[in-house]
Design an enzyme around this catalytic site. Structure first.
Site, mmCIF file in Angstrom:
data_model
loop_
_atom_site.group_PDB
_atom_site.id
_atom_site.type_symbol
_atom_site.label_atom_id
_atom_site.label_comp_id
_atom_site.label_asym_id
_atom_site.label_seq_id
_atom_site.Cartn_x
_atom_site.Cartn_y
_atom_site.Cartn_z
ATOM 1 N N HIS A 145 0.824 -1.214 0.000
ATOM 2 C CA HIS A 145 0.000 0.000 0.000
ATOM 3 C C HIS A 145 0.856 1.260 0.000
ATOM 4 C CE1 HIS A 145 -2.944 3.033 0.987
ATOM 5 N NE2 HIS A 145 -2.253 3.350 2.061
ATOM 6 N N CYS A 146 1.901 1.270 0.807
ATOM 7 C CA CYS A 146 2.621 2.522 1.064
ATOM 8 C C CYS A 146 3.326 3.109 -0.158
ATOM 9 C CB CYS A 146 3.642 2.312 2.190
ATOM 10 S SG CYS A 146 2.878 2.006 3.801
ATOM 11 N N ILE A 147 4.269 2.355 -0.722
ATOM 12 C CA ILE A 147 5.147 2.935 -1.744
ATOM 13 C C ILE A 147 4.420 3.272 -3.053
ATOM 14 C CG2 ILE A 147 7.361 2.705 -2.941
ATOM 15 C CD1 ILE A 147 7.457 2.826 0.129
ATOM 16 N N GLU B 222 1.363 4.163 -3.524
ATOM 17 C CA GLU B 222 0.262 5.123 -3.420
ATOM 18 C C GLU B 222 0.558 6.359 -2.585
ATOM 19 O OE1 GLU B 222 -3.151 2.893 -2.108
ATOM 20 O OE2 GLU B 222 -3.461 2.055 -4.107
ATOM 21 N N ASP B 223 1.184 6.177 -1.434
ATOM 22 C CA ASP B 223 1.338 7.297 -0.504
ATOM 23 C C ASP B 223 1.983 8.545 -1.115
ATOM 24 O OD1 ASP B 223 0.237 5.519 1.224
ATOM 25 O OD2 ASP B 223 1.952 5.365 2.573
#
Length: 430
Positions: free
Chosen positions: A272-274, A276-277
């Site tokens: 999720h993090c890399i 989208e964030d």
């Protein structure tokens, strides 16, 4: 008086904590507080998750089922779908998903839904902390006004803060309690109470001046990663054209004791993090007429890697590609983690399926649904491996016999540098 009461409850582990969202972030965090002796109520709209928890069955790699059983037996943890429990809690931690819509637009509907549920049960002295990654300004521009609709004032009647999650699924060296926590409250008092809460379970807590600073901290961390991964993926493509082994170059560069941090090429970025964030920051900056060129370029470079890999793989086949058979080893987004979110290996599988026959093997994913089809992992045997024209190592899971793969494969496209010390001509590295 409200501040003193909540402070004392936190210090003596008497505060009742609610965690909204029992996924990769919320469940480990809930377990950490429950292990410490706090009364924790986990809330999730997913009835299956709640049922599995109450049946003592963990679905998160970092949370053993026996730990869950232990804290439930001690009556320190319970899971529910009922938000009415919020009227009885002292602290609410929001750990809901924040995906992207099309065109790099944040989807904050899960945050909005959670906050509206909290607002119906908000009471004086409550501490509300958002952990979900989001764009700078969310806590003050979105959450604060919604919670204040009932007449209570943030920083005066209740406390509000942001503390970004930093969970690294499957990382045995950094449990949630070992990862330093950043907190930024609406007021100094909000920050102080939030820091006090997290210090009960986390070794190091770093306070910043505002929620915006805390929100930006998370995006800086992940933007740093997406940009550097995008850069090394571009370097990998460049090195291929120049006839240079990019893995050898990275190993050489990291001998420098300062000024260099190794990043490694691959099929892209997942989880999720890399993926989208950083794009929350890209989206927010556009509202100020500022263009985040590095973030957009890195995102585009990383998303192109599966297509680039297909081009490389086609060159390894000595017959019409449509009649070739491919085997992908590993479909999760990360080594030894049972998580398919945004996995670039899945995108590679989708692209290859458009022009040839593709099977997969993953020790963690026996079944897979893609393009509406149900796929089953093959059995990884010598005889099966010999059936394929190219074996593609997309994820370097520990539970794979790579020596057996090397011995029996006709050709190997190694996207993870598994065969670092092997110079067999059948192995082609990314």
């Amino acid at each position: 008086m409200k501040t003193v009461l909540l402070r004392n409850k936190i210090i003596h582990q008497k505060a009742h904590i609610a965690v909204i969202g029992l996924g990769y972030v919320g469940l480990p965090l809930a377990m950490a507080f429950a292990e410490k002796g706090f009364k924790v109520t986990g809330i999730d709209t997913n009835e299956l998750r709640v049922k599995r928890i109450n049946n003592l069955e963990s679905y998160i790699t970092d949370v053993p089922s026996n730990l869950m059983a232990k804290v439930i037996a001690k009556k320190c943890f319970v899971a529910t779908t009922d938000f009415n429990v919020l009227s009885k809690v002292d602290v609410v931690l929001i750990c809901v998903p924040t995906p992207l819509k099309r065109k790099y637009t944040p989807d904050i509907s899960f945050i909005v839904s959670a906050v509206k549920s909290i607002s119906q049960h908000l009471h004086k002295g409550m501490l509300v902390v958002l952990e979900s990654t989001t764009y700078p300004g969310t806590t003050e521009e979105l959450i604060k006004p919604e919670l204040e609709k009932g007449g209570l004032k943030a920083g005066k009647d209740f406390y509000l803060a942001f503390s970004p999650e930093r969970i690294d699924p499957g990382n045995k060296n950094f449990h949630v309690t070992a990862i330093p926590k950043v907190v930024g409250g609406l007021t100094k008092n909000c920050t102080s109470l939030t820091a006090l809460l997290y210090r009960q379970v986390i070794k190091q807590v770093h306070e910043v001046s505002t929620p915006r600073a805390a929100e930006m901290t998370k995006l800086l961390e992940n933007s740093f990663r997406i940009v550097n991964i995008g850069w090394i993926n571009e370097i990998a493509q460049m090195c291929h054209e120049l006839g240079i082994d990019v893995w050898e170059v990275i190993d050489a560069a990291k001998t420098k004791p300062f000024g260099f941090m190794p990043f490694y090429p691959g099929l892209g970025v997942g989880g999720h993090c890399i993926p989208e964030d950083p794009l929350y920051l890209y989206w927010k900056a556009k509202h100020y007429d500022f263009s985040c060129k590095f973030i957009k370029l890195a995102a585009d470079t990383n998303s192109h890697m599966p297509a680039y890999a297909v081009g490389r793989i086609k060159k390894l086949v000595k017959k019409p590609f449509s009649s070739a058979k491919m085997l992908i080893l590993g479909v999760t987004y990360k080594k030894d983690v049972k998580d398919l979110r945004k996995s670039p290996a899945l995108r590679l599988l989708e692209l290859l399926r458009k022009s040839t026959t593709v099977d997969y093997y993953d020790p963690l994913i026996p079944y897979l649904k893609i393009d509406g089809l149900d796929l089953k992992a093959i059995e990884l045997t010598a005889s099966n491996i010999r059936k394929y024209d190219v074996v593609i190592i997309a994820v370097d899971h520990t539970q794979v016999d790579y020596k057996m793969v090397l011995k029996n494969a006709k050709a190997i496209f190694d996207a993870r540098n598994v065969y670092k010390e092997n110079f067999d001509k059948k192995v082609v590295k990314l």
